[in-house]
Design an enzyme around this catalytic site. Sequence first.
Site, mmCIF file in Angstrom:
data_model
loop_
_atom_site.group_PDB
_atom_site.id
_atom_site.type_symbol
_atom_site.label_atom_id
_atom_site.label_comp_id
_atom_site.label_asym_id
_atom_site.label_seq_id
_atom_site.Cartn_x
_atom_site.Cartn_y
_atom_site.Cartn_z
ATOM 1 N N ASP A 1 41.301 37.995 31.707
ATOM 2 C CA ASP A 1 42.239 37.779 32.807
ATOM 3 C C ASP A 1 42.805 39.125 33.230
ATOM 4 O OD1 ASP A 1 43.651 36.389 34.681
ATOM 5 O OD2 ASP A 1 45.102 35.511 33.295
ATOM 6 N N GLU B 1 41.352 41.687 37.453
ATOM 7 C CA GLU B 1 40.496 40.629 36.914
ATOM 8 C C GLU B 1 39.153 41.203 36.461
ATOM 9 O OE1 GLU B 1 41.207 37.534 36.380
ATOM 10 O OE2 GLU B 1 42.651 36.763 37.832
ATOM 11 N N ASP C 1 39.668 32.381 34.887
ATOM 12 C CA ASP C 1 40.252 31.558 35.943
ATOM 13 C C ASP C 1 40.187 32.241 37.306
ATOM 14 O OD1 ASP C 1 42.647 33.253 36.280
ATOM 15 O OD2 ASP C 1 43.228 32.469 34.340
ATOM 16 N N ASP D 1 45.597 35.518 29.496
ATOM 17 C CA ASP D 1 46.717 35.703 30.429
ATOM 18 C C ASP D 1 47.894 36.390 29.723
ATOM 19 O OD1 ASP D 1 48.177 34.988 33.030
ATOM 20 O OD2 ASP D 1 49.449 34.052 31.518
ATOM 21 N N HIS E 1 25.020 74.193 39.756
ATOM 22 C CA HIS E 1 24.546 75.304 40.584
ATOM 23 C C HIS E 1 25.490 76.502 40.487
ATOM 24 C CE1 HIS E 1 27.685 74.811 43.627
ATOM 25 N NE2 HIS E 1 27.505 73.495 43.500
ATOM 26 N N GLU F 1 25.793 65.825 45.703
ATOM 27 C CA GLU F 1 27.234 65.896 45.529
ATOM 28 C C GLU F 1 27.910 64.827 46.377
ATOM 29 O OE1 GLU F 1 29.818 66.118 43.954
ATOM 30 O OE2 GLU F 1 30.192 68.277 43.734
#
Length: 376
Positions: A8, A49, A73, A123, A177, A257
Amino acid sequence: MKVIVEADGGSRGNPGPAGCGAVVLDAGTRAVLAERAIGLGETTNNVAEYQGLIAGLRAARELGAAEVSVRMDSKLVIEQMSGRWKVKHANIQPLNALARQLAADFQQVDYEWIPRAENSAADKLANDAMDGDTIEPRQVADESEQVTEAESASARSRPSGWQNLRGAPVKMLLLRHGQTPMSVDRRYSGRGDVELTELGERQVHAAAKRLAAMDGVVTDDGPAPIIASPLTRTRQSAQAVADATGGELEFHDGLLETDFGEWEGLTFLEAAEKYPELHRAWIGDPTVVPPAGESLAAVHQRVTAARDDLVERHAGKTIIVVSHVTPIKSLLRMGLDVGPEVFYRLHLDLASLSIVEFYPDGNASVRLVNDISHWA
């Protein structure tokens, strides 16, 4: 081993202070095997979530689970992970991709929506996280409920979903580089195609000389292949390596990049003054997109796909990857299995060398970070 993951997440304000929670249960006895409670700072309910799901899948993977039943949920997460709903929001796409990557490590994963009343344990953990109570990754089952050593060994030897191979790791020698005029002025340099400075050329030639002398780069089977971003500064850097090692050179768009969009060519201060709110948000949130550009989360998703491709094509080999600061950070992030904070907290010098190994069971090992001893 089969487990149940109940997860949750929530946000007080949406967006607002957020947290996520996950509990891993034995599928047969419903004994608690692991718990997670993670504070997320300020974000939305949907992001929280997904972070709960990701935390639960990671915990299940650490336990060596082979089959997972996810119960949440959140209708959005369950329907999107089941493939019935499209993932349209830019902030959710990289989280969905990461969750799918984690799910691929298991033999089977199924998703079930449950009412909030049946998700009370997760939860509570999410709310605890919002209140500042964090449960670090750890098992909470008693000794009789711990995953056995044999089960752990089985999980480690099981091929991961992103490779489906067994054997030795792919060893990536990661070279950034050399210096360019943009880096001298500390300007955002993404897709702008600039050449190396004279110092930059000296830097990459020193790095190339070092790479040529490293174990595993030139063997009886031939020199290690060199894969590079196709931009001029990385082409020049990679060519110096190819000249020193004799390795075959190829280019991969996945190693490009970040596209900084309208920030390209601006200094940090100029971008902050021109786009104060957006730039401030971008500094700490990888899902924020520069104007007409690309988010760091999107870069990570792109580089993850490139990593998967290279691991599959070069199984058990040493390869040299010549790229830019953000893609190299992304590869190191995968190696460390850490969050996006690495983008903001890890410094990589020009022409620096880092090393990461990706194993066929999904594990990884970072062996070197930001070494510039060859030119500093």
